[in-house]
Design a protein around this motif. Structure first.
Motif: not given
Length: 114
Positions: A42, A55, A58, A62, A97, A99, A102
């Protein structure tokens, strides 16, 4: 032997003290620096809003977003700062992302998760 409330409370306090001594913190028993290292995918997305989030990033986010206190500690860590992470940008990664689960609205230092 009768177990009294006093003994139960004493046992609970000893367990809590043991957790503190064993280094349980924002990320449990895993040091924040180690968690920051796991967020390496990241790094560029945490420096620039225009960078597409990978990905791999992410997937890491997550897992970490399930513990927003740990995510906050990582984003604000000295290690993150040393690699140029901008907290105001890093805090947008869970949203970038997409999510669904989140921690929206979580306060982290002077920042809030969108």
């Amino acid at each position: 032997m009768e177990v009294t409330m006093k003994h139960v409370c004493l046992f609970a306090l000893l367990l809590l003290a043991t957790e503190v001594v064993n280094g349980a913190g924002e990320c449990g028993r895993v040091p924040v620096a180690r968690m920051a290292f796991q967020m390496a995918p990241c790094a560029s997305a945490a420096q620039d809003l225009q960078v597409q989030v990978s990905s791999a990033c992410c997937a890491s986010i997550q897992k970490m977003a399930q513990n927003p206190g740990c995510l906050c500690a990582v984003v604000l860590s000295d290690m993150a700062k040393s690699v140029g992470v901008k907290p105001e940008v890093a805090m947008t990664i869970p949203k970038r992302c997409n999510l669904a689960d989140r921690p929206v609205g979580y306060k982290c230092g002077g920042y809030t998760l969108p």
